[in-house]
Write a protein that holds these residues in place. Structure first.
Motif, PDB file in Angstrom:
ATOM      1  N   UNK A  19       0.827  -1.192   0.000  1.00  0.00           N
ATOM      2  CA  UNK A  19       0.000   0.000   0.000  1.00  0.00           C
ATOM      3  C   UNK A  19       0.862   1.243   0.000  1.00  0.00           C
ATOM      4  N   UNK A  20       0.257   2.354  -0.349  1.00  0.00           N
ATOM      5  CA  UNK A  20       0.966   3.632  -0.381  1.00  0.00           C
ATOM      6  C   UNK A  20       0.003   4.754  -0.009  1.00  0.00           C
ATOM      7  N   UNK A  21       0.573   5.796   0.568  1.00  0.00           N
ATOM      8  CA  UNK A  21      -0.208   6.970   0.963  1.00  0.00           C
ATOM      9  C   UNK A  21       0.452   8.207   0.392  1.00  0.00           C
ATOM     10  N   UNK A  22      -0.363   9.097  -0.173  1.00  0.00           N
ATOM     11  CA  UNK A  22       0.124  10.387  -0.637  1.00  0.00           C
ATOM     12  C   UNK A  22      -0.568  11.469   0.179  1.00  0.00           C
ATOM     13  N   UNK A  23       0.181  12.085   1.067  1.00  0.00           N
ATOM     14  CA  UNK A  23      -0.402  13.166   1.853  1.00  0.00           C
ATOM     15  C   UNK A  23      -0.715  14.367   0.968  1.00  0.00           C
ATOM     16  N   UNK A  24       0.133  14.611  -0.028  1.00  0.00           N
ATOM     17  CA  UNK A  24      -0.072  15.756  -0.920  1.00  0.00           C
ATOM     18  C   UNK A  24      -1.376  15.628  -1.706  1.00  0.00           C
TER      19      UNK A  24
END
Length: 71
Positions: A40-45
């Motif tokens: 999984x991955x998260x992009x705060x931007x």
């Protein structure tokens, strides 16, 4: 436990450059078994995330896969 240890990521850190390089290698399951890998991955931007799963057989052949954006 040996499968867990074999699947861990090798990290190399260059403290002067602040760079972390990660390498890992897929290891096949025992004959007649399947292996399921998830990530999984998260992009705060972009305020979004995603996850995926891949299933392969003991020869490394693709069996199934799925990915999904998580709002």
């Amino acid at each position: 436990m040996e499968h867990f240890v074999a699947a861990q990521v090798n990290r190399q850190h260059d403290s002067q450059q602040g760079i972390v390089a990660e390498t890992n290698q897929w290891t096949a399951p025992s004959p007649c078994f399947l292996k399921i890998n998830i990530d999984g991955a998260i992009s705060e931007a972009k305020e979004s995330a995603g996850a995926g799963v891949v299933v392969r057989d003991w020869n490394g052949r693709f069996v199934a896969g799925h990915s999904r954006r998580i709002p």
